[in-house]
Motif scaffolding. Structure first.
Motif, PDB file in Angstrom:
ATOM      1  N   TYR A  19      41.560  14.112  57.358  1.00  0.00           N
ATOM      2  CA  TYR A  19      42.848  14.034  58.039  1.00  0.00           C
ATOM      3  C   TYR A  19      43.287  12.584  58.113  1.00  0.00           C
ATOM      4  CZ  TYR A  19      40.148  12.591  62.138  1.00  0.00           C
ATOM      5  OH  TYR A  19      39.300  11.929  62.991  1.00  0.00           O
ATOM      6  N   SER A  20      44.557  12.369  58.438  1.00  0.00           N
ATOM      7  CA  SER A  20      45.096  11.037  58.678  1.00  0.00           C
ATOM      8  C   SER A  20      45.248  10.853  60.180  1.00  0.00           C
ATOM      9  CB  SER A  20      46.468  10.883  58.011  1.00  0.00           C
ATOM     10  OG  SER A  20      46.356  11.032  56.610  1.00  0.00           O
ATOM     11  N   VAL A  75      54.477  17.979  55.631  1.00  0.00           N
ATOM     12  CA  VAL A  75      53.735  18.232  56.875  1.00  0.00           C
ATOM     13  C   VAL A  75      53.124  16.934  57.388  1.00  0.00           C
ATOM     14  CG1 VAL A  75      51.745  19.437  57.874  1.00  0.00           C
ATOM     15  CG2 VAL A  75      53.311  20.647  56.339  1.00  0.00           C
ATOM     16  N   VAL A  76      53.373  16.656  58.670  1.00  0.00           N
ATOM     17  CA  VAL A  76      52.834  15.450  59.300  1.00  0.00           C
ATOM     18  C   VAL A  76      51.737  15.769  60.304  1.00  0.00           C
ATOM     19  CG1 VAL A  76      54.921  14.081  58.925  1.00  0.00           C
ATOM     20  CG2 VAL A  76      54.666  15.367  61.057  1.00  0.00           C
ATOM     21  N   LYS A  77      51.642  17.044  60.758  1.00  0.00           N
ATOM     22  CA  LYS A  77      50.627  17.402  61.762  1.00  0.00           C
ATOM     23  C   LYS A  77      50.270  18.876  61.637  1.00  0.00           C
ATOM     24  CE  LYS A  77      48.428  16.752  65.868  1.00  0.00           C
ATOM     25  NZ  LYS A  77      47.617  17.923  66.061  1.00  0.00           N
ATOM     26  N   LEU A  78      48.972  19.163  61.672  1.00  0.00           N
ATOM     27  CA  LEU A  78      48.465  20.526  61.756  1.00  0.00           C
ATOM     28  C   LEU A  78      47.572  20.626  62.991  1.00  0.00           C
ATOM     29  CD1 LEU A  78      47.324  21.179  58.057  1.00  0.00           C
ATOM     30  CD2 LEU A  78      49.326  22.162  59.210  1.00  0.00           C
ATOM     31  N   THR A  79      47.688  21.715  63.713  1.00  0.00           N
ATOM     32  CA  THR A  79      46.784  21.989  64.825  1.00  0.00           C
ATOM     33  C   THR A  79      46.087  23.306  64.534  1.00  0.00           C
ATOM     34  OG1 THR A  79      48.278  20.853  66.345  1.00  0.00           O
ATOM     35  CG2 THR A  79      46.568  22.237  67.323  1.00  0.00           C
ATOM     36  N   TYR A  80      44.759  23.266  64.542  1.00  0.00           N
ATOM     37  CA  TYR A  80      43.928  24.423  64.246  1.00  0.00           C
ATOM     38  C   TYR A  80      43.362  24.977  65.551  1.00  0.00           C
ATOM     39  CZ  TYR A  80      43.759  22.072  59.696  1.00  0.00           C
ATOM     40  OH  TYR A  80      44.080  21.460  58.514  1.00  0.00           O
ATOM     41  N   PRO A  89      34.835  24.496  57.773  1.00  0.00           N
ATOM     42  CA  PRO A  89      34.707  24.255  56.325  1.00  0.00           C
ATOM     43  C   PRO A  89      35.524  25.241  55.487  1.00  0.00           C
ATOM     44  CG  PRO A  89      32.576  24.007  57.383  1.00  0.00           C
ATOM     45  CD  PRO A  89      33.508  24.570  58.430  1.00  0.00           C
ATOM     46  N   ALA A  90      35.542  26.503  55.843  1.00  0.00           N
ATOM     47  CA  ALA A  90      36.338  27.495  55.102  1.00  0.00           C
ATOM     48  C   ALA A  90      37.822  27.212  55.260  1.00  0.00           C
ATOM     49  CB  ALA A  90      36.003  28.906  55.588  1.00  0.00           C
ATOM     50  N   ILE A  91      38.226  26.821  56.445  1.00  0.00           N
ATOM     51  CA  ILE A  91      39.639  26.512  56.699  1.00  0.00           C
ATOM     52  C   ILE A  91      40.056  25.270  55.927  1.00  0.00           C
ATOM     53  CG2 ILE A  91      41.278  25.832  58.492  1.00  0.00           C
ATOM     54  CD1 ILE A  91      39.480  27.602  60.416  1.00  0.00           C
ATOM     55  N   ARG A  92      39.191  24.250  55.909  1.00  0.00           N
ATOM     56  CA  ARG A  92      39.494  23.031  55.146  1.00  0.00           C
ATOM     57  C   ARG A  92      39.593  23.341  53.651  1.00  0.00           C
ATOM     58  NH1 ARG A  92      35.382  19.697  58.539  1.00  0.00           N
ATOM     59  NH2 ARG A  92      36.724  18.925  60.209  1.00  0.00           N
ATOM     60  N   ALA A  93      38.745  24.222  53.154  1.00  0.00           N
ATOM     61  CA  ALA A  93      38.812  24.588  51.732  1.00  0.00           C
ATOM     62  C   ALA A  93      40.156  25.247  51.421  1.00  0.00           C
ATOM     63  CB  ALA A  93      37.656  25.517  51.371  1.00  0.00           C
ATOM     64  N   ALA A  94      40.620  26.120  52.313  1.00  0.00           N
ATOM     65  CA  ALA A  94      41.939  26.740  52.109  1.00  0.00           C
ATOM     66  C   ALA A  94      43.038  25.687  52.183  1.00  0.00           C
ATOM     67  CB  ALA A  94      42.163  27.835  53.151  1.00  0.00           C
ATOM     68  N   ALA A 109      41.681  20.040  65.946  1.00  0.00           N
ATOM     69  CA  ALA A 109      41.027  21.344  65.889  1.00  0.00           C
ATOM     70  C   ALA A 109      40.475  21.653  67.272  1.00  0.00           C
ATOM     71  CB  ALA A 109      39.903  21.338  64.856  1.00  0.00           C
ATOM     72  N   VAL A 110      40.771  22.866  67.737  1.00  0.00           N
ATOM     73  CA  VAL A 110      40.361  23.287  69.071  1.00  0.00           C
ATOM     74  C   VAL A 110      39.680  24.641  68.967  1.00  0.00           C
ATOM     75  CG1 VAL A 110      41.174  23.828  71.396  1.00  0.00           C
ATOM     76  CG2 VAL A 110      42.376  22.106  70.039  1.00  0.00           C
ATOM     77  N   GLN A 111      38.464  24.737  69.531  1.00  0.00           N
ATOM     78  CA  GLN A 111      37.819  26.040  69.597  1.00  0.00           C
ATOM     79  C   GLN A 111      38.347  26.761  70.830  1.00  0.00           C
ATOM     80  OE1 GLN A 111      33.636  26.473  68.607  1.00  0.00           O
ATOM     81  NE2 GLN A 111      33.355  27.820  70.379  1.00  0.00           N
ATOM     82  N   VAL A 112      38.763  28.013  70.624  1.00  0.00           N
ATOM     83  CA  VAL A 112      39.307  28.825  71.709  1.00  0.00           C
ATOM     84  C   VAL A 112      38.436  30.070  71.882  1.00  0.00           C
ATOM     85  CG1 VAL A 112      41.671  27.992  71.365  1.00  0.00           C
ATOM     86  CG2 VAL A 112      40.898  30.031  70.148  1.00  0.00           C
TER      87      VAL A 112
END
Length: 137
Positions: A19-20, A75-80, A89-94, A109-112
């Motif tokens: 990420y940046s 895209v300048v921002k993604l929130t997972y 890792p699977a999400i990053r691969a996608a 990235a936030v675990q919910v």
């Protein structure tokens, strides 16, 4: 509009992995609501499979961005939001299948404990900056 500027490692900050830290641009701000692994009829895609769900989420994000006249390049921002951080890792691969290593947005990235349906493993929202006009769909 020019492409967003990305800084992966500002002075005095440890470099980000995948990420940046800082991204900015000039143009029209676009906010995309959190997308889940639902097909166009509302059915869950890839139940129990983080990669299949992430692929569907990124396809939904692509469609939403297109509706605003934007692409993943904007895209300048993604929130997972993930139900288990081990899915990253699977999400990053996608993500890497649709966003190049030189176009990485800022991200969190936030675990919910759960998403709105128990079969869902991931939800991703996006912010983009694109040109000044877009077709209305």
């Amino acid at each position: 509009m020019t492409s967003p500027t990305r800084i992966s490692a500002p002075q005095g900050v440890a470099p980000g992995t995948g990420y940046s830290h800082v991204v900015w641009g000039t143009g029209r701000f676009v906010a995309i609501s959190g997308q889940c692994a639902l097909d166009e009829t509302g059915n869950v895609v890839g139940e129990g499979d983080a990669r299949a769900q992430a692929d569907q989420v990124f396809e939904n994000l692509r469609r939403c961005l297109a509706a605003a006249g934007a692409t993943f390049d904007d895209v300048v921002k993604l929130t997972y939001f993930v139900t288990d951080i081990s899915h990253l890792p699977a999400i990053r691969a996608a993500r890497d299948a649709v966003i190049g290593p030189d176009q990485l947005p800022a991200s969190s990235a936030v675990q919910v404990s759960a998403l709105f349906r128990p079969e869902l493993l991931v939800e991703i929202e996006a912010f983009a900056v694109t040109g000044e006009t877009a077709d209305q769909n």
